[in-house]
Design a protein around this motif. Structure first.
Motif: not given
Lengths: 99, 631, 523, 288
Positions: B74-75, B184-185, B187-189, B191-195, B209-210, B213
């Motif tokens: 998934g990454f 880095s946050i 990028i994490m966002l 990842f969780t939003t767009f994959g 997306t919203s 976000k």
């Protein structure tokens, strides 16, 4: 009378013997009390043998006697040699286990 | 052609590896190797550029996929490059200015015994910066992002024997880390939003997306940009970073690395476009920094710190422009490029002055240097004219466009931003004139140093002056070249998009206002520093001046709140760890010890006592057995 | 049955330990070479295991199974999954470096008699630890694992208590007291954990009727094993406590700074880079594998503790005055990340945690061993006793800096990959926790840079002026480790390849799915 | 159970025998524990054992009954008596407890234990029993039955018991055996030693001035102090020397006092002596 009474007697003798072990200081008497306990057990075994109608109990009692004999031999020898070196048969005198 | 992209990075990376691991054998030739490899990277960049020019504007982007970097369920993170017009601009700027500064450093660092390592670090910086701008995903960008931070750390602290340099290096890295945390946050966002965090998919589906976000992502990206580009509130490291050798200040802390924040925001334009709240914060940060840096620049007597304040302020312009959205992206980049030329030139000039003045940095001890260093004077002067926006020179075109775009934002916001930008232009003119006057005009004010050596100002060697001349050419002509016929707009439009906006003021009005601001600034500076001699010791000055000398007290705030507070916190935590966390354990141990000391007395050594406990124990076991049966 | 490769891999260092211990007192150097030879042999066998392991194959491979204590169903069962392979490789890789770095650490003091053989003992103990650790990574029988988990305390105890820092060797009474305090503390903490685990192991047997991981998993899968919720939770807590002590997790961490501070640098590496990994490894394999429901139940608490560990460890590292204690607290922070990754229960988090174990092992080894070289030169562990080392020993300073940068997870070095994976994995399941953990990267930069600045930069102190740079032996330790760090930082695929399938298995154990990205989910 | 010749009661005769002999056994056991002198304890124990032997017989364990008398009462108890003699037959134990709380704890434990056992038996006991008739008859008698079991089912245990007995014998010998660390003296050496030593004549005999001819009473030297040399070495070691010097002096004083009383002499000295007289009388009593 039911033979169970023999068991009660055995229990009584066992408890008396045990108390003796705890109370007496003379090693020989302590030893005698141990013998009393063994005898009480033997009585119980013999009674069990009778109650259940087979001889296995007696066999065990028999072995107990033999083992008791061996034990007495060694135990008394220990008491004698202990007496030789310490001039006392008191179990309290041998309190070397204390830190 | 795609395969050449990796070569851009590989050349300086190879240089860094060879120079840093090579040992003393390379002391004699190392700087040449470093320079040649930087130049090679520039040549590769040029080849790719000419190739790109030959293509249709919409299909100019090149991609190169090297290998899968972190393949996890998934990454997917890849080592892959993307070279489009935006990246290309940066590549040329980085390798071009970089090569020039390599050449300059050959002369500047001639007497340093660790010159080989210096070139190794410079090459490492180039490689990291190139990775940053040609990465095709945010994670690889992050690699370059931290890589330039490392190179910056190593170069600021290059003279490690000076405690101030070592502290400045540490500070720079730490403040940057705070920004990196934002990245880095972000990028994490993503990842969780767009994959994913590859540029393509993220930017394409940004609208799906919203807004919340997107705003969060945008703010985190802004935090990263603030760290790297020395924007308020993370600006405090840039002034201290001037502890590094001057070529470093020119390359990293003026022309390239500090502009990475602008790149990041422009690159993520799609996200910001969809998150107006984040955009608003961006322009506010840009506007505040613009004024903040300018005020600081006015008060500093250290020539490099004055220039550093100016850098902050100019980047404030770029951030401001980038925050305007499609109206401003292109002008942000344009100003970035022209600023790269003239600010690098200014720093190199400052370096040249210091080189001739026994490394003196206090402008109050300069004066009248134009007679001793003509080349430096001319090149520095051209840079000066460019930065204040003298009509016709680079800065004029790029800054003018930004001010125009600010007004074009429309509404009250537009008016406020435009006015702030104009005010900034005036202050810029003031402090740069001040620098110019204090350094090159007036009477000579230098004095023998503590050991009695009087400085003998002299012109620098060819290896230093040639880069300065080249950069001066850039400062004069680049702006005009870009602006006339909208060349730059056409070049970048396919990548960033462009919106002309509707300015309430006509272009001519804005230009006029800018020129007026410029004249006012220069005039005040002339009145203060040109007409009367400059005092050798700084006057006490107003409250504002004193605060500005101390970076508007922001450092003091950091010191009191973060450093002191942090020290107290760690110290008390050490105490807590020792006496509380460990104390509980040790206390338990002590109480067990005490208890066993008590229990030990039961061991009196009499066999009969032990027999009692055995017997009693047996009784208890029997009792328990009987009870269990009874129950 | 085919050749028992795993047994051989674990047995080789054990044989080496016996052989080393048997070397006569006078032949010290021979003992060292012998130990090195055996550790390299183990490395070769570990490489064979790594190559024979098929990432796409069964969950446990190269399995061996023999009856051991038949009455209790205890079996000698071995098998590796991807996580085990990775950690097995780490152990086998690091031990030769530990041996080379500790080459002179156990040379006998002159005051002792000629029959005194500390050198042989030191290297034999190191190999013994290696054997036990390797076996514990491949044991698939809970009881066998438990025995190894406890048994490895014995050699570790002697290594910590018996071989102190050369800096204070010899007559310093105070140092000896400190050292034995540290060793006893280490032992007591871990024994306490182990005993609680023993209770849980017995409980598990009572409930499941087997010690075998595969049998329990099978019973769980076909529904014949039903654990009551409360039983499962108690058993989980029993296991987890032991592993949390070993890992160590706040607030059970205080033994680590003492042990690492007092032990020699190679032994400290052994503690934090290798032995402690058994704790985190076991959390993945046993806590999550055996008690998935209870693990999910405990997740909020564990994550909180892990976060506290991260921040608290880093803050305490900043406040330390002793180089090795600083690194110890840094390790506590890093273990917080590992545990966070494990309990985030996402693929990225768990892959990241596994990679983290490997990468942290290598990076800490690099930093700590170089720090050890530094400490040996000056004879002090206090940061304040250094300054300006960079000028006199640039290579030492350079390697130290790279070790430090790896510790602060600089991209391009191996720990970055794992740390980022852990953060992403945590963030996607628990965003707030992810953000708090991210602050750890700032603090990490703080303690590493403060350490570097105070020891390496600034004016050269008189006491370090004549300090020699790294020697060939020391370079042979530092450079390969750095090379591995860079390689795994740029190309971690060989590791992720073996780890990914194992993580999938764990994820299916706990019956969790990765959270879907918002946009993709919408599509 | 009833169908299989199980009985619920024994014969009345056995019951009477049980109650009488049982009382005797308990009294014997109690006196074993409570009597001061080891010899008395041993004798009481022997009595209890004989009673138990009778109970064995009554329970149908004929072989064990006999063995109990022969081996236990005959051999083991005699062994006890030997050792008691060896160690000192006269030495009476002080029954004063020296360990704090020991007696109460022991009593508590003993009582509690007994109550628990009895409760347990009462809880678990059957109201019926099988009797040994069938079992004894199966092989033609009690002894044959036992023999059959011992040499088949329990043969291994039996052999091991044999080994145990041998080991015990050897152990007893080893424990009591004293290694001679020097060469035995020849008669010549002994005589030479005698001549060189302090005592040229034979050692003085005990009880020279004693009131009766006892070996444990030391002879008194001319000044009235006892001489330990006169008593056998073994007794000296055991501490069983009876000092009669003080006793005879006390007796003398008592005599003086009695005659003084009779003569009507009353002085303070005599009153003071009178206070001592009861203990002196007791001492003389004990001497007998």
């Amino acid at each position: 009378m039911n033979p169970v009474n023999y068991l009660y007697l055995a229990a009584l003798l066992f408890a008396i013997g045990a108390s003796g072990v705890l109370v007496r200081r003379n090693a020989i008497v302590v030893f005698m009390c141990v013998e009393l306990m063994l005898n009480a057990c033997n009585l119980a075994l013999v009674t069990f043998s009778r109650m259940h109608g087979n001889l296995d109990g007696q066999i065990v009692a028999f072995f107990t006697m033999v083992v008791a004999a061996a034990e007495v031999v060694v135990g008394l020898a220990i008491i004698v040699s202990l007496f030789r070196s310490r001039h006392s048969a008191s179990v309290d005198d041998a309190s070397l286990m204390k830190l | 052609m795609e395969n050449l992209i990796a070569l851009l990075v590989a050349a300086p990376l190879l240089g860094a590896a060879v120079l840093l691991c090579g040992g003393r054998r390379l002391d004699k030739t190392g700087h040449w190797l470093g320079t040649v490899l930087a130049g090679a990277s520039f040549v590769v960049g040029l080849i790719l550029f000419t190739d790109m020019l030959g293509k249709d504007p919409e299909n100019r982007a090149l991609h190169q996929h090297l290998f899968s970097w972190i393949p996890v369920e998934g990454f997917q993170a890849d080592i892959a490059f993307q070279l489009d017009q935006l990246s290309m601009t940066f590549v040329l700027l980085i390798t071009g200015v970089g090569t020039l500064i390599h050449i300059y450093s050959i002369g500047y660092m001639e007497h340093d015994e660790r010159r080989r390592r210096f070139f190794g670090y410079l090459n490492l910086f180039l490689a990291a910066m190139l990775i940053l701008v040609i990465a095709d995903n945010y994670l690889l960008l992050y690699v370059g992002w931290e890589g330039v931070g490392l190179a910056s750390f190593l170069l600021i602290g290059f003279w490690q024997h000076k405690p101030t340099a070592a502290t400045a290096a540490k500070k720079a890295f730490l403040v940057n880390r705070v920004g990196d945390m934002g990245l880095s946050i972000a990028i994490m966002l993503m990842f969780t939003t767009f994959g994913t965090f590859a540029f393509g998919p993220v930017l394409e589906s940004a609208g799906e997306t919203s807004q919340g976000k997107l705003t969060a992502i945008g703010l985190m990206l802004l935090l990263a940009a603030c760290g790297k580009s020395a924007q308020v509130p993370l600006q405090s490291w840039l002034g201290d970073a001037m502890e590094g050798p001057t070529p470093v200040s020119a390359l990293i802390h003026a022309a390239t690395m500090v502009t990475a924040g602008v790149y990041l925001i422009v690159r993520s334009g799609a996200i910001f476009n969809a998150a107006p709240d984040a955009q608003l914060v961006v322009v506010i940060v840009g506007a505040v920094t613009l004024i903040f840096g300018a005020i600081v620049g006015c008060a500093k007597d250290d020539i490099k710190k004055a220039l550093a304040g100016s850098t902050m302020s100019q980047i404030g312009y770029m951030i401001l422009a980038a925050g305007l959205g499609p109206i401003g992206y292109i002008f942000a980049i344009m100003h970035l490029v022209t600023h790269g030329f003239f600010k690098a030139g200014l720093f190199l000039g400052a370096g040249s002055v210091m080189h001739g003045m026994n490394d003196e940095v206090d402008m109050r001890k300069y004066g009248g240097l134009r007679k001793y260093m003509p080349v430096t004077f001319v090149t520095f002067g051209l840079g000066y004219l460019a930065i204040i926006g003298f009509p016709g020179l680079s800065g004029f075109f790029s800054k003018d466009k930004i001010i125009e775009a600010a007004f074009a934002k429309g509404g009250a916001e537009g008016w406020i931003l435009g006015s702030v930008a104009l005010l900034g232009a005036a202050i810029t003119a003031f402090y740069m004139t001040r620098v110019m006057l204090m350094t090159f005009f007036g009477e000579k004010r230098w004095q023998p140093d503590a050991e009695g050596h009087e400085p003998h100002p002299h012109e620098s060697p060819k290896s230093m002056t040639v880069p300065m001349i080249v950069l001066a050419f850039g400062s004069v002509f680049a702006g005009g070249f870009f602006a006339i016929g909208d060349r730059f707009v056409n070049w970048l439009e396919p990548v960033t998009g462009y919106d002309h906006g509707h300015s309430p003021l006509s272009a001519a009005t804005v230009t006029g206002a800018t020129v007026v601001a410029l004249v006012v600034g220069v005039g005040i500076a002339w009145a203060m520093y040109g007409r009367k001699p400059v005092p050798l010791v700084a006057p006490r000055g107003s409250v504002l001046t004193r605060a500005a000398r101390r970076d508007l007290l922001q450092d003091d705030f950091n010191h009191v709140v973060l450093v002191r507070g942090g020290e107290h916190l760690t110290r008390s935590l050490v105490y807590v760890d020792h006496s509380l966390v460990d104390g509980v354990v040790n206390g338990t141990a002590a109480s067990v010890g005490g208890l066993s000391g008590r229990l030990r007395r039961m061991q009196n050594g009499y066999a009969r006592t032990y027999a009692v406990s055995m017997f009693g124990g047996t009784a208890v076991v029997i009792a328990a057995t009987l009870l269990m049966r009874a129950v | 049955m085919s050749f028992p490769l795993l047994t051989a891999t674990a047995a080789l260092p054990a044989i080496g330990a016996i052989a080393t211990a048997a070397v006569p007192a006078a032949r010290r150097t021979a003992a060292k070479w012998l130990a090195l030879f055996f550790s390299l042999g183990t490395l070769v066998l570990a490489a064979v295991v790594f190559l024979r392991f098929e990432p796409g194959g069964d969950r446990y491979q190269l399995t061996e199974s023999r009856a051991w204590i038949a009455d209790f169903g205890v079996r000698y069962e071995l098998g590796v999954d991807g996580i085990g392979v990775a950690l097995l490789g780490l152990t086998a890789l690091l031990i030769p470096f530990v041996i080379v770095a500790g080459w002179h650490d156990a040379d006998p003091l002159e005051t002792k008699s000629s029959r005194w053989r500390p050198t042989q003992g030191f290297f034999a103990l190191v190999l013994m630890v290696e054997a036990m650790v390797i076996l514990s990574f491949v044991a698939t029988d809970v009881f066998l694992f438990y025995i190894l988990f406890e048994a490895m305390l014995i050699p570790m105890y002697f290594l910590i208590g018996g071989f102190g820092d050369r800096a204070h060797a010899g007559t310093d009474e105070n140092a000896a007291t400190q050292r034995s305090y540290a060793a006893v503390k280490f032992l007591l903490y871990n024994l306490a954990g182990g005993l609680i685990m023993l209770a849980a192991v017995i409980g598990l047997y009572v409930v499941a009727g087997s010690f075998s991981l595969s049998e329990i998993a099978e019973a769980r899968a076909n529904g014949s094993l039903e654990m009551a919720t409360s039983t499962e939770r108690w058993l989980f807590l029993g296991f987890f406590f032991a592993f949390a002590v070993k890992a160590p997790l706040w607030p059970l961490h205080t033994w680590l700074p003492n042990a690492m501070g007092e032990a020699t640098a190679p032994v400290a590496v052994l503690i934090t880079a290798i032995v402690d990994k058994v704790g985190t490894f076991a959390m993945l394999r046993f806590c999550l594998g055996l008690f998935p429901e209870a693990s999910k139940w405990a997740t909020p608490v564990v994550i909180t503790l892990a976060l506290i560990s991260i921040v608290y460890g880093a803050l305490l590292a900043v406040g330390q005055r002793d180089i090795k204690r600083l690194i110890a607290y840094a390790s506590i922070s890093h273990f917080g990340f590992i545990i966070l990754g494990i309990f985030a229960m996402t693929s990225q988090g768990q892959s990241g945690a596994t990679l983290y174990m490997v990468n942290h092992g290598i990076s800490t080894a690099a930093l700590l061993l170089v720090a050890g070289f530094l400490i040996t030169r000056r004879g002090s562990r206090l940061i304040a006793d250094y300054g300006g080392v960079q000028k006199v020993a640039p290579v030492l300073a350079g390697t130290f800096l790279i070790g430090g940068l790896a510790t602060l997870s600089l991209p391009g070095l191996a720990p970055f990959v794992s740390e980022f994976l852990v953060l992403v994995g945590t963030f996607s399941a628990y965003p707030v926790a992810g953000v708090i953990a991210t602050s750890g990267i700032v603090l990490a930069a703080l303690y590493v840079l403060v350490l570097y600045q105070r020891t390496m930069t600034g004016p050269v102190r008189e006491s370090v002026r004549s300090m020699p740079d790294l020697r060939a032996r020391e370079l042979a330790v530092a450079l390969p480790l750095i090379a591995v760090l860079i390689f795994l930082g740029v190309f971690p695929k060989p590791l992720t390849e073996v780890v990914n399938p194992a993580v999938e298995h764990t994820m299916s154990d706990v019956q969790k799915k990765d959270p879907q990205p918002e946009v993709e989910a919408a599509k | 159970m009833n169908a299989l010749a199980a009985a619920t009661t024994t014969s009345t005769g056995e019951a009477i025998q049980f109650w009488i002999l049982g009382t005797v056994a308990v009294i014997g056991a109690l006196s074993t524990v409570l009597l001061k002198r080891a010899v008395h304890s041993a004798l009481s124990l022997a009595g209890t054992m004989i009673v138990l032997a009778v109970f064995y017989l009554a329970n149908g364990a004929y072989f064990l009954g006999i063995v109990q008398i022969v081996v236990y009462t005959g051999a083991i108890m005699m062994l006890f008596l030997f050792v008691v003699m060896l160690v000192g037959v006269t030495a009476a134990d002080s029954l004063k407890e020296t360990i704090k709380g020991q007696r109460w704890l022991a009593l508590g434990c003993g009582l509690g234990f007994g109550i628990l056992l009895i409760a347990g038996i009462g809880n678990a006991s059957l109201s019926t029993f099988e009797g040994l008739g069938a079992a004894n008859a199966a092989h033609g008698g009690n002894i044959e039955g036992l023999a059959n079991l011992i040499f088949t089912k329990y043969v291994f245990a039996f052999e091991i018991t044999g080994a145990l007995l041998i080991t015990a014998t050897v152990g007893a010998m080893v424990l009591t055996h004293r290694e001679r660390t020097e060469r035995a003296k020849t008669q010549r050496e002994m005589s030479e030693e005698r001549v060189r030593g302090k005592h040229l004549p034979p050692l003085p005999a005990p009880g020279v001035y004693a009131r009766h001819n006892a070996v444990d009473i030391p002879g008194l030297l001319p000044d009235g102090t006892p001489s330990e040399l006169t008593v056998m070495q073994t007794l000296r070691r055991r501490g069983q020397i009876r000092d009669v010097s003080q006793q005879s002096l006390a007796d003398l004083k008592a005599l003086e006092q009695r005659s003084g009383e009779r003569l009507g002499r009353e002085d303070a000295d005599a009153v003071a002596r009178g206070a001592q007289s009861p203990s002196a009388a007791e001492n003389s009593e004990a001497a007998k």
